[in-house]
Design a protein around this motif. Structure first.
Motif, short mmCIF file in Angstrom:
data_model
loop_
_atom_site.label_atom_id
_atom_site.label_comp_id
_atom_site.label_asym_id
_atom_site.label_seq_id
_atom_site.Cartn_x
_atom_site.Cartn_y
_atom_site.Cartn_z
N ASP A 195 1.52 14.69 -13.43
CA ASP A 195 0.35 15.28 -14.10
C ASP A 195 0.31 16.79 -13.90
N LEU A 232 2.69 10.15 -9.70
CA LEU A 232 1.88 10.40 -10.90
C LEU A 232 1.14 11.73 -10.81
N ALA A 233 0.63 12.04 -9.63
CA ALA A 233 -0.07 13.33 -9.45
C ALA A 233 0.89 14.49 -9.68
N ALA A 259 3.57 5.80 -5.60
CA ALA A 259 3.42 5.85 -7.06
C ALA A 259 2.32 6.83 -7.46
N ARG A 260 1.20 6.79 -6.73
CA ARG A 260 0.10 7.71 -7.03
C ARG A 260 0.51 9.16 -6.81
N LEU A 293 2.10 1.79 -3.50
CA LEU A 293 1.01 2.32 -4.32
C LEU A 293 0.78 3.80 -4.04
N ALA A 294 0.78 4.17 -2.77
CA ALA A 294 0.57 5.58 -2.40
C ALA A 294 1.69 6.45 -2.96
N GLU A 351 0.84 -1.21 0.00
CA GLU A 351 0.00 0.00 0.00
C GLU A 351 0.87 1.25 0.00
#
Length: 109
Positions: free
Chosen positions: A91, A87-88, A83-84, A80-81, A77
């Motif tokens: 972006d 990505l944010a 990586a997110r 994943l956090a 987890e």
């Protein structure tokens, strides 16, 4: 599929050749002041073709994730956090750059 890039001036001068290139399967990106403003694509590049390409890309990514998990174990987890969050941030940076290009293109025209 091949791709080529031309300026708006070339587009006006070479419209018949550009259409012929699209018929031959090439995608032509038209730029103004270095910023993409249009694309001439083969007629076969409709929504269904784009959907199939996205599906193929998603399947390839799933295969890669499966392989990575086999090699290195499941994704946590925390990973994943992270990586997110990355990505944010990417972006946000891409949006900032797009907005800056649009602003510069607006000033140049």
């Amino acid at each position: 599929m091949d791709a080529m890039e031309i300026t708006t001036e070339e587009f006006h001068r070479k419209a018949p050749q550009i259409l012929a290139a699209a018929v031959a399967g090439e995608t032509v990106t038209v730029t103004r002041n270095g910023v993409a403003v249009a694309r001439v694509v083969p007629a076969g590049d409709d929504a269904e073709v784009l959907r199939l390409r996205r599906e193929r890309d998603r399947d390839r990514l799933r295969e890669l994730v499966d392989w990575l998990e086999e090699e290195y174990g499941p994704v946590t987890e925390a990973e994943l956090a992270a990586a997110r969050a990355e990505l944010a941030a990417l972006d946000a940076e891409h949006k900032r750059r797009r907005d800056a290009r649009k602003e510069r293109a607006g000033e140049a025209t």
